[in-house]
Design a protein around this motif. Structure first.
Motif, PDB file in Angstrom:
ATOM      1  N   UNK A 168       0.834  -1.201   0.000  1.00  0.00           N
ATOM      2  CA  UNK A 168       0.000   0.000   0.000  1.00  0.00           C
ATOM      3  C   UNK A 168       0.869   1.252   0.000  1.00  0.00           C
ATOM      4  N   UNK A 169       1.955   1.218   0.739  1.00  0.00           N
ATOM      5  CA  UNK A 169       2.870   2.350   0.762  1.00  0.00           C
ATOM      6  C   UNK A 169       3.705   2.441  -0.520  1.00  0.00           C
ATOM      7  N   UNK A 170       4.201   1.280  -0.979  1.00  0.00           N
ATOM      8  CA  UNK A 170       5.061   1.291  -2.175  1.00  0.00           C
ATOM      9  C   UNK A 170       4.320   1.852  -3.379  1.00  0.00           C
ATOM     10  N   UNK A 171       3.039   1.487  -3.535  1.00  0.00           N
ATOM     11  CA  UNK A 171       2.248   1.973  -4.668  1.00  0.00           C
ATOM     12  C   UNK A 171       1.496   3.260  -4.330  1.00  0.00           C
ATOM     13  N   UNK A 172       1.859   3.890  -3.220  1.00  0.00           N
ATOM     14  CA  UNK A 172       1.396   5.231  -2.855  1.00  0.00           C
ATOM     15  C   UNK A 172      -0.127   5.350  -2.833  1.00  0.00           C
ATOM     16  N   UNK A 173      -0.757   4.406  -2.171  1.00  0.00           N
ATOM     17  CA  UNK A 173      -2.206   4.447  -2.001  1.00  0.00           C
ATOM     18  C   UNK A 173      -2.570   5.616  -1.088  1.00  0.00           C
ATOM     19  N   UNK A 174      -3.603   6.367  -1.493  1.00  0.00           N
ATOM     20  CA  UNK A 174      -3.985   7.516  -0.690  1.00  0.00           C
ATOM     21  C   UNK A 174      -5.262   8.170  -1.177  1.00  0.00           C
ATOM     22  N   UNK A 175      -5.501   9.409  -0.758  1.00  0.00           N
ATOM     23  CA  UNK A 175      -6.734  10.118  -1.113  1.00  0.00           C
ATOM     24  C   UNK A 175      -6.924  10.206  -2.632  1.00  0.00           C
ATOM     25  N   UNK A 176      -8.189  10.139  -3.046  1.00  0.00           N
ATOM     26  CA  UNK A 176      -8.516  10.232  -4.470  1.00  0.00           C
ATOM     27  C   UNK A 176      -8.449   8.915  -5.209  1.00  0.00           C
ATOM     28  N   UNK A 177      -8.029   7.850  -4.526  1.00  0.00           N
ATOM     29  CA  UNK A 177      -7.926   6.545  -5.164  1.00  0.00           C
ATOM     30  C   UNK A 177      -9.042   5.615  -4.690  1.00  0.00           C
ATOM     31  N   UNK A 178      -9.510   4.792  -5.610  1.00  0.00           N
ATOM     32  CA  UNK A 178     -10.473   3.736  -5.281  1.00  0.00           C
ATOM     33  C   UNK A 178      -9.676   2.447  -5.166  1.00  0.00           C
ATOM     34  N   UNK A 195      -5.690   0.964   4.306  1.00  0.00           N
ATOM     35  CA  UNK A 195      -6.149   1.723   3.138  1.00  0.00           C
ATOM     36  C   UNK A 195      -7.089   2.847   3.558  1.00  0.00           C
ATOM     37  N   UNK A 196      -7.962   2.564   4.533  1.00  0.00           N
ATOM     38  CA  UNK A 196      -8.862   3.603   5.036  1.00  0.00           C
ATOM     39  C   UNK A 196      -8.068   4.694   5.754  1.00  0.00           C
ATOM     40  N   UNK A 197      -7.095   4.300   6.558  1.00  0.00           N
ATOM     41  CA  UNK A 197      -6.278   5.284   7.278  1.00  0.00           C
ATOM     42  C   UNK A 197      -5.482   6.165   6.332  1.00  0.00           C
ATOM     43  N   UNK A 198      -5.142   5.636   5.152  1.00  0.00           N
ATOM     44  CA  UNK A 198      -4.384   6.407   4.168  1.00  0.00           C
ATOM     45  C   UNK A 198      -5.272   7.350   3.354  1.00  0.00           C
TER      46      UNK A 198
END
Length: 351
Positions: A168-178, A195-198
């Motif tokens: 999740x961190x390596x692929x930069x999961x964050x706001x604006x992403x589904x 994922x929710x926390x990010x």
């Protein structure tokens, strides 16, 4: 050397039972840890039963370890007696290859040393894991655990947590992403939480209607029953990222087809059989299919610090040491919410 007790498998068809053995004394760079809790990972069962055909017996499983420092070596600068610490899946690596220098010891090009069933690099034989009273680990592979967290519920972060955190961190999961999380087990429930926390929009995919309520409670914005073809069709081409935590055989193409153009599906579950991939699932939208293995020491410490700041731990069921075989049987039925943790105070004083 000092006497230690634990629980071990002595053969693939043998029940785990009390086991007496010796640990090395605390060397200059070592930390001796009194183990308070140890999580139960599905890989513990794989190794105990020799399902990966590489087990060396006797085998003392356990790589989700938390406890307190009992003693430190003369060269240890990172820890002192009484510190709350953890040990995950790794206790050593070559420390010289590019992966090790980059802080990704799990990809050590000369092979990392597993916390159990690993070959010690200093000629001390096979490593024994956390189903035991104490462990001695080089300070470079020991982690600080925040004092603010429930110690027992921290234990699964050392494997289930970092296995989902790292991709999740390596692929930069964050706001604006589904973001999709496939499967709600030990790994999947941590994937949902992170994922929710990010700040991502989180959708859980599960085969079980009984997990809808829990999925929403854990942080999913939506839960999709993957056995429903109409529900799956409505999700086609809508996801930036999908984390697949399912270890059973399943149709990976059904999830690849949910990705947007340039979307990525990362596999962290490890099914026994190969997953057939239709090349057109990748070609038509330049999709990516990747894998990820646990995490390195720096990112594991980053995860623990984040969990301390945000109050994130695993959902656990506590068991006694002598309940391990029952826990394995329940784990095979997916009858756990969502990780078993052994209270090591219940370990017999003598084998």
């Amino acid at each position: 050397m000092f006497a230690c007790t634990g629980y071990a498998a002595t053969a693939a068809d043998a029940r785990l039972a009390p086991f007496a053995f010796e640990r090395r004394d605390t060397g200059p760079e070592d930390v001796r840890i009194d183990i308070h809790y140890c999580g139960v990972c599905h890989s513990d069962l794989h190794q105990a039963r020799n399902e990966w055909h590489n087990t060396i017996y006797p085998c003392v499983p356990g790589h989700e370890i938390v406890g307190r420092v009992a003693e430190v070596g003369t060269g240890v600068t990172k820890f002192r007696a009484g510190d709350l610490v953890g040990v995950g899946c790794l206790v050593d690596s070559c420390r010289e290859c590019q992966s090790c220098r980059d802080g990704y010891e799990q990809y050590c090009e000369n092979g990392f040393v597993g916390t159990y069933n690993g070959q010690d690099r200093h000629g001390r034989g096979i490593t024994f894991g956390g189903y035991s009273r104490a462990i001695v680990v080089d300070q470079a592979f020991v982690l600080n655990v925040p004092e603010t967290l429930d110690l027992a519920a921290v234990a699964p972060l050392l494997c289930a947590g970092i296995t989902t955190w790292s991709p999740l961190r390596h692929w930069k999961v964050g706001p604006g992403q589904r973001v999709g999380i496939v499967g709600l087990g030990g790994l999947g429930h941590m994937g949902v939480k992170f994922a929710r926390a990010f700040g991502a929009e989180v959708v859980l995919f599960t085969t079980s209607a009984s997990k809808i309520e829990d999925g929403l409670r854990l942080g999913a914005h939506e839960v999709v029953l993957s056995r429903d073809p109409d529900a799956m069709a409505r999700e086609a081409g809508r996801f930036d990222f999908i984390l697949d935590a399912v270890a059973a055989d399943h149709d990976i193409n059904a999830y690849l087809n949910l990705l947007k153009r340039d979307g990525t599906l990362v596999q962290v579950g490890a099914p026994e059989n190969p997953l057939p991939v239709s090349v057109f699932s990748l070609l038509m939208k330049r999709r990516n299919f990747a894998g990820s293995l646990i995490g390195g020491i720096p990112e594991t410490q980053e995860m623990l610090d984040f969990c301390g700041e945000h109050g994130i731990t695993a959902d656990i069921e506590m068991i006694r040491m002598d309940e391990i075989e029952t826990a394995y049987a329940r784990m095979l039925r997916s009858d756990v919410k969502y990780r078993f943790v052994i209270d090591m105070a219940t370990l017999p004083a003598q084998a």
